[in-house]
Motif scaffolding. Structure first.
Motif, PDB file in Angstrom:
ATOM      1  N   MET A 182       0.841  -1.196   0.000  1.00 53.09           N
ATOM      2  CA  MET A 182       0.000   0.000   0.000  1.00 53.09           C
ATOM      3  C   MET A 182       0.876   1.245   0.000  1.00 53.09           C
ATOM      4  SD  MET A 182      -3.125   1.153   2.524  1.00 53.09           S
ATOM      5  CE  MET A 182      -2.122   1.596   3.949  1.00 53.09           C
ATOM      6  N   LEU A 183       0.571   2.166  -0.884  1.00 57.83           N
ATOM      7  CA  LEU A 183       1.292   3.433  -0.947  1.00 57.83           C
ATOM      8  C   LEU A 183       0.698   4.403   0.068  1.00 57.83           C
ATOM      9  CD1 LEU A 183       1.528   3.790  -4.841  1.00 57.83           C
ATOM     10  CD2 LEU A 183       3.342   3.061  -3.275  1.00 57.83           C
ATOM     11  N   THR A 212      -7.473  -2.565   4.095  1.00 58.22           N
ATOM     12  CA  THR A 212      -6.162  -2.076   4.523  1.00 58.22           C
ATOM     13  C   THR A 212      -6.014  -2.317   6.020  1.00 58.22           C
ATOM     14  OG1 THR A 212      -7.000   0.163   4.897  1.00 58.22           O
ATOM     15  CG2 THR A 212      -6.133  -0.325   2.709  1.00 58.22           C
ATOM     16  N   TYR A 213      -4.775  -2.588   6.457  1.00 62.04           N
ATOM     17  CA  TYR A 213      -4.558  -3.043   7.822  1.00 62.04           C
ATOM     18  C   TYR A 213      -3.597  -2.188   8.631  1.00 62.04           C
ATOM     19  CZ  TYR A 213      -6.320  -6.869   5.032  1.00 62.04           C
ATOM     20  OH  TYR A 213      -7.046  -7.612   4.141  1.00 62.04           O
ATOM     21  N   MET A 293     -15.047  -8.428   8.150  1.00 60.36           N
ATOM     22  CA  MET A 293     -14.198  -9.138   7.193  1.00 60.36           C
ATOM     23  C   MET A 293     -12.764  -8.639   7.265  1.00 60.36           C
ATOM     24  SD  MET A 293     -16.666  -9.701   3.843  1.00 60.36           S
ATOM     25  CE  MET A 293     -17.550  -8.134   3.812  1.00 60.36           C
ATOM     26  N   ARG A 294     -12.599  -7.319   7.393  1.00 59.74           N
ATOM     27  CA  ARG A 294     -11.248  -6.751   7.458  1.00 59.74           C
ATOM     28  C   ARG A 294     -10.486  -7.276   8.676  1.00 59.74           C
ATOM     29  NH1 ARG A 294     -11.950  -1.524   6.075  1.00 59.74           N
ATOM     30  NH2 ARG A 294     -12.930  -1.072   8.069  1.00 59.74           N
ATOM     31  N   PRO A 318       2.271  -7.379   3.882  1.00 60.90           N
ATOM     32  CA  PRO A 318       1.484  -6.489   3.020  1.00 60.90           C
ATOM     33  C   PRO A 318       0.605  -5.557   3.835  1.00 60.90           C
ATOM     34  CG  PRO A 318       0.502  -8.669   3.058  1.00 60.90           C
ATOM     35  CD  PRO A 318       1.783  -8.767   3.831  1.00 60.90           C
ATOM     36  N   GLY A 319       0.413  -4.359   3.306  1.00 67.81           N
ATOM     37  CA  GLY A 319      -0.408  -3.375   4.010  1.00 67.81           C
ATOM     38  C   GLY A 319      -1.883  -3.480   3.720  1.00 67.81           C
ATOM     39  N   GLY A 320      -2.235  -4.250   2.676  1.00 64.53           N
ATOM     40  CA  GLY A 320      -3.641  -4.355   2.322  1.00 64.53           C
ATOM     41  C   GLY A 320      -3.906  -5.509   1.381  1.00 64.53           C
TER      42      GLY A 320
END
Length: 394
Positions: A182-183, A212-213, A293-294, A318-320
């Motif tokens: 993720m940017l 996104t997390y 869900m996230r 990973p960021g998302g």
């Protein structure tokens, strides 16, 4: 006399390769006992209130065509959503088109802006459809490779070095498929400077914006100076678990939307009426489901990343999205070999990284959009497979 159909088929279409993702998905589907970490599809069923809204619309007889760009009621909800969630304002009447998934939005975006020979920068590893859709629109896809050194983030310098006098646009996907990168807002600000300096358009695929997390998602269109240069793509498939509904949308300056709408009118006419009622319900009343869900995806991500690293497959966090992109170089196998042998020996399906571009060689994509029980079993099998390959190297 046998007909030579090659004589009739478009050369451009002939040159487009079949999806590498589907190849492994179809193979896995033909085998029993396979755990698939291949196709990027939520394992959640579409929330009941969304399904109920679509059923009710059928019962009420909403089976006709809608306006070409979609129900105005839905476009207004999309407009409200983009403003409240990402601080970007689009006029529901003339700046939004409801499409058949985000895939159609990508297609009409490229077909509306490209002339033969125009170049589009594609940050790789990248979703397998991007380059073919650029080619089918008459453009030339130009890969901009990233690496795990900085978490597969593209740098402004890399973009600058890839630009030529033929460059028309850049395609960015954040969070990214297949890497999950993720940017940040700071990343996008620096990239935006290069885009504006060279007078480019940006096609921003934001389909994973809700997944996104770490940190806050920022839309490229919200960056200063980018609103008039951005074609924003999004949809309902990933965040709302509505993949089979095939509903997406594109938002852009009016002048660009007018061109896209002409293509949409002649190729699609409109998205299915009853599905649009479901999407209205999703945007109005389903954020608690998205959050549930996230949270589940975040737990799975943490488990998968930690376990892959433990078994010797280096993997960044990973960021998302719902993918991990581990390195398989320690096994001595190519991406294709790893995926094929893992499927045959241990019945676990992953996607070889090279289908996402040359910079994906040496990696595989694993989707964690499946149950924790399935993930645990899949990773046990992967550990057994990796250990067998490392023993063979000794």
């Amino acid at each position: 006399m046998k007909t030579d159909y090659a004589h009739y088929i478009s050369k451009t279409a002939q040159e487009v390769q079949p999806s590498g993702i589907r190849k492994f998905f179809d193979l896995a589907a033909s085998m029993e006992g396979v755990i698939s970490l291949g196709v990027g599809e939520p394992d959640f069923i579409t929330p009941w209130n969304i399904r109920e809204a679509a059923i009710l619309s059928l019962e009420q007889g909403f089976t006709s065509y809608t306006a070409n760009p979609g129900l105005l009621e839905l476009r207004q909800e999309i407009s409200n959503y983009l403003e409240s969630r990402f601080s970007v304002q689009y006029d529901a009447k003339n700046q939004i088109i409801v499409t058949i998934g985000a895939s159609q939005a990508i297609d009409i975006a490229f077909r509306s802006i490209l002339n033969p020979g125009d170049e589009v920068l594609i940050v790789e590893p990248a979703f397998v459809a991007y380059a073919p859709l650029v080619s089918l629109a008459g453009g030339k896809p130009i890969p901009v490779s990233t690496s795990p050194v900085n978490g597969f983030k593209v740098t402004p310098e890399q973009i600058e070095n890839a630009i030529t006098e033929k460059t028309k646009a850049i395609l960015l996907c954040s969070p990214n498929n297949p890497t999950g990168t993720m940017l940040t807002k700071e990343d996008l600000v620096e990239i935006a400077k290069v885009i504006q300096k060279h007078d480019l358009l940006a096609v921003s695929d934001e389909i994973y914006a809700e997944l996104t997390y770490d940190g806050t998602f920022t839309s490229l269109a919200a960056i200063e100076g980018m609103y008039q240069r951005t074609i924003l793509l999004n949809g309902f498939s990933k965040g709302f678990a509505m993949t089979g509904w095939r509903l997406g949308y594109v938002a852009a300056p009016k002048e660009l939307i007018e061109v896209m709408l002409k293509i949409h009118q002649y190729t699609i006419m409109c998205a299915p009426h009853m599905m649009q009622h479901g999407a209205i319900e999703a945007l109005r009343n389903s954020y608690h489901d998205v959050e549930t869900m996230r949270r589940s995806y975040r737990r799975r991500r943490n488990y998968v990343v930690q376990t892959l690293n433990q078994i010797g497959l280096d993997c960044h966090t990973p960021g998302g999205a719902f993918y991990v992109f581990p390195s398989i170089r320690s096994t001595g196998l190519s991406s294709e070999q790893f995926a094929e042998e893992l499927l045959i020996q241990e019945k676990v399906a992953v996607v070889p990284g090279n289908v996402f571009g040359e910079s994906g060689e040496g990696y595989v994509r694993c989707s964690y959009a499946t149950s924790m029980e399935q993930l645990q079993e899949a990773l046990k099998r992967m550990q057994r497979f990796v250990e067998s390959k490392k023993l063979a190297l000794r």
